[in-house]
Motif scaffolding. Structure first.
Motif, PDB file in Angstrom:
ATOM      1  N   ALA A  95       0.808  -1.216   0.000  1.00  0.00           N
ATOM      2  CA  ALA A  95       0.000   0.000   0.000  1.00  0.00           C
ATOM      3  C   ALA A  95       0.843   1.268   0.000  1.00  0.00           C
ATOM      4  O   ALA A  95       0.308   2.360  -0.193  1.00  0.00           O
ATOM      5  N   THR A  96       2.143   1.159   0.226  1.00  0.00           N
ATOM      6  CA  THR A  96       3.002   2.344   0.254  1.00  0.00           C
ATOM      7  C   THR A  96       4.131   2.181  -0.747  1.00  0.00           C
ATOM      8  O   THR A  96       4.615   1.068  -0.992  1.00  0.00           O
ATOM      9  N   LEU A  97       4.579   3.297  -1.308  1.00  0.00           N
ATOM     10  CA  LEU A  97       5.603   3.265  -2.349  1.00  0.00           C
ATOM     11  C   LEU A  97       6.950   2.808  -1.815  1.00  0.00           C
ATOM     12  O   LEU A  97       7.706   2.139  -2.515  1.00  0.00           O
ATOM     13  N   GLU A  98       7.275   3.144  -0.585  1.00  0.00           N
ATOM     14  CA  GLU A  98       8.577   2.786  -0.040  1.00  0.00           C
ATOM     15  C   GLU A  98       8.727   1.292   0.177  1.00  0.00           C
ATOM     16  O   GLU A  98       9.827   0.753   0.045  1.00  0.00           O
ATOM     17  N   SER A  99       7.634   0.604   0.546  1.00  0.00           N
ATOM     18  CA  SER A  99       7.744  -0.813   0.913  1.00  0.00           C
ATOM     19  C   SER A  99       7.169  -1.766  -0.124  1.00  0.00           C
ATOM     20  O   SER A  99       7.331  -2.977   0.011  1.00  0.00           O
ATOM     21  N   LEU A 109       1.135   2.903  -7.768  1.00  0.00           N
ATOM     22  CA  LEU A 109       1.411   3.984  -6.823  1.00  0.00           C
ATOM     23  C   LEU A 109       2.122   5.142  -7.508  1.00  0.00           C
ATOM     24  O   LEU A 109       1.866   6.314  -7.193  1.00  0.00           O
TER      25      LEU A 109
END
Length: 380
Positions: A95-99, A109
């Motif tokens: 759900a997040t770009l970093e992970s 994303l």
């Protein structure tokens, strides 16, 4: 899922019309102890927690060994909970770009924040996913490029922003912005030197010159824009720049484009050509150096606004040419009878928004002209 309780019809008092439904609700689940650690995420943690709960509920059992059915069930449940915990972590990570690790998630994303990696690399989406799986380092590079793009300042706020925004356009060589009070609001005015030194209201050519076309292509690739100047419609430079600036100015901020002050220069040169060089070739090289091309001394972007023009620059550039043996400056002044000849002082003072031009167009004598006299050399 628990089964729904079955209602029972009962008649109390022997009256056939006084029946009622009775439902026996299931026993409530056991209360969750206050010491439950909700941060438990792995097999060992779940197993230890459930074994501790068994020991609390059944204190008469002094020992639990791996062969007990209760311990087997506890380990089966702990395994399933470990899998579910890992699945939950993987889903939340996407759900997040970093992970995020799946190519489809990273691509979605990035597109959400306005960066299309497939378009950036000029690949189809399937080819992009294959590339990312084979080269995780490229996935990480595109993952980092997206936020950098959206953090780039493209809105003109300060006076320097307005000038820098216009200078970034291929049709502009120099720009200078200042603020002026109109009596009701602040207006930003920007003086512009166009790509060929022409006025802002000069129509663009029907076909872009090769050098300008290359600069425009490179600029549009960097900007990621699909807009193209409508050369076929012959719009003015002002119209093209106004449309470009309209998308970057602040709402409610008035921006007015002004022409910089072109100062015509009258230049007279006597050039002695070396004996082993053809005069025509040396003349072409001299005119190229004194022209308004990218390497010319009268290129609109060479000097800043109001920067003085020095004869030493002409001597240095011309003496560096092959075949030039000697250079004599016979005329060096502003166009117009009221301006004196500065060939002795070697300096023409400019100020404000002025910049030098020397077009040599007989129809526009105010924009300067060149008188070139070549001696010696080979004819041809």
């Amino acid at each position: 899922m628990a089964e729904l309780p079955r209602p029972e019809l009962r008649f109390d008092g022997g009256c056939p019309d006084c029946g009622g439904r009775r439902v026996r609700m299931p026993e409530p689940p056991p209360a969750i102890p206050d010491d439950l650690d909700w941060r438990t995420r792995d097999f060992e943690g779940f197993r230890a927690m459930m074994l501790a709960d068994l020991a609390r509920r059944f204190p008469e059992r002094g020992d639990w060994n791996p062969a007990d059915l209760e311990v087997v069930l506890v380990e089966v449940l702990a395994t399933q909970l470990d899998w579910l915990s890992d699945m939950h972590d993987r889903v939340m990570a996407e759900a997040t770009l970093e992970s995020a690790r799946r190519p489809a998630s990273v691509d979605a994303l990035l597109r959400m924040i306005g960066f299309d990696a497939a378009e950036h690399r000029q690949l189809s989406r399937e080819a992009l996913y294959r590339l990312w799986r084979a080269r995780p380092d490229l996935l990480d590079a595109d993952r980092a490029e997206g936020p950098r793009r959206i953090r780039r300042q493209e809105r003109a706020v300060t006076l320097e922003d307005h000038a820098a925004t216009l200078v970034a356009h291929p049709l502009v060589e120099q720009a200078h912005a200042w603020s002026r009070w109109t009596g009701a609001w602040e207006r930003i005015e920007v003086a512009v030197i166009c790509w060929n030194g022409e006025p802002l209201d000069q129509p663009l050519p029907a076909v872009a010159p090769p050098e300008l076309a290359r600069r425009l292509s490179r600029f549009l690739d960097e900007q990621g824009a699909e807009w193209r100047p409508p050369f076929g419609e012959a719009p003015s430079v002002r119209r093209v720049l106004r449309d470009y600036l309209e998308a970057r100015r602040l709402a409610g901020q008035e921006v007015v484009l002004r022409d910089a002050a072109a100062v015509g220069i009258v230049l007279g040169l006597r050039v002695t050509v070396a004996d082993e060089h053809f005069r025509s070739e040396v003349e072409a090289a001299v005119r190229r150096v004194l022209g308004d091309g990218p390497a010319g001394l009268f290129h609109p972007g060479r000097l800043a606004f109001g920067e003085d023009l020095y004869a030493s620059d002409f001597y240095q550039a011309l003496m560096a040419l092959a075949g030039v043996r000697d250079v004599c400056l016979t005329r060096f002044k502003r166009a117009g009878r009221r301006y004196p000849d500065e060939s002795r002082s070697g300096r023409i003072a400019l100020s404000g928004l002025e910049f030098p031009v020397c077009d040599g167009d007989p129809a526009r004598p105010a924009r300067g002209h060149l008188r070139l006299d070549l001696k010696g050399g080979l004819r041809g």
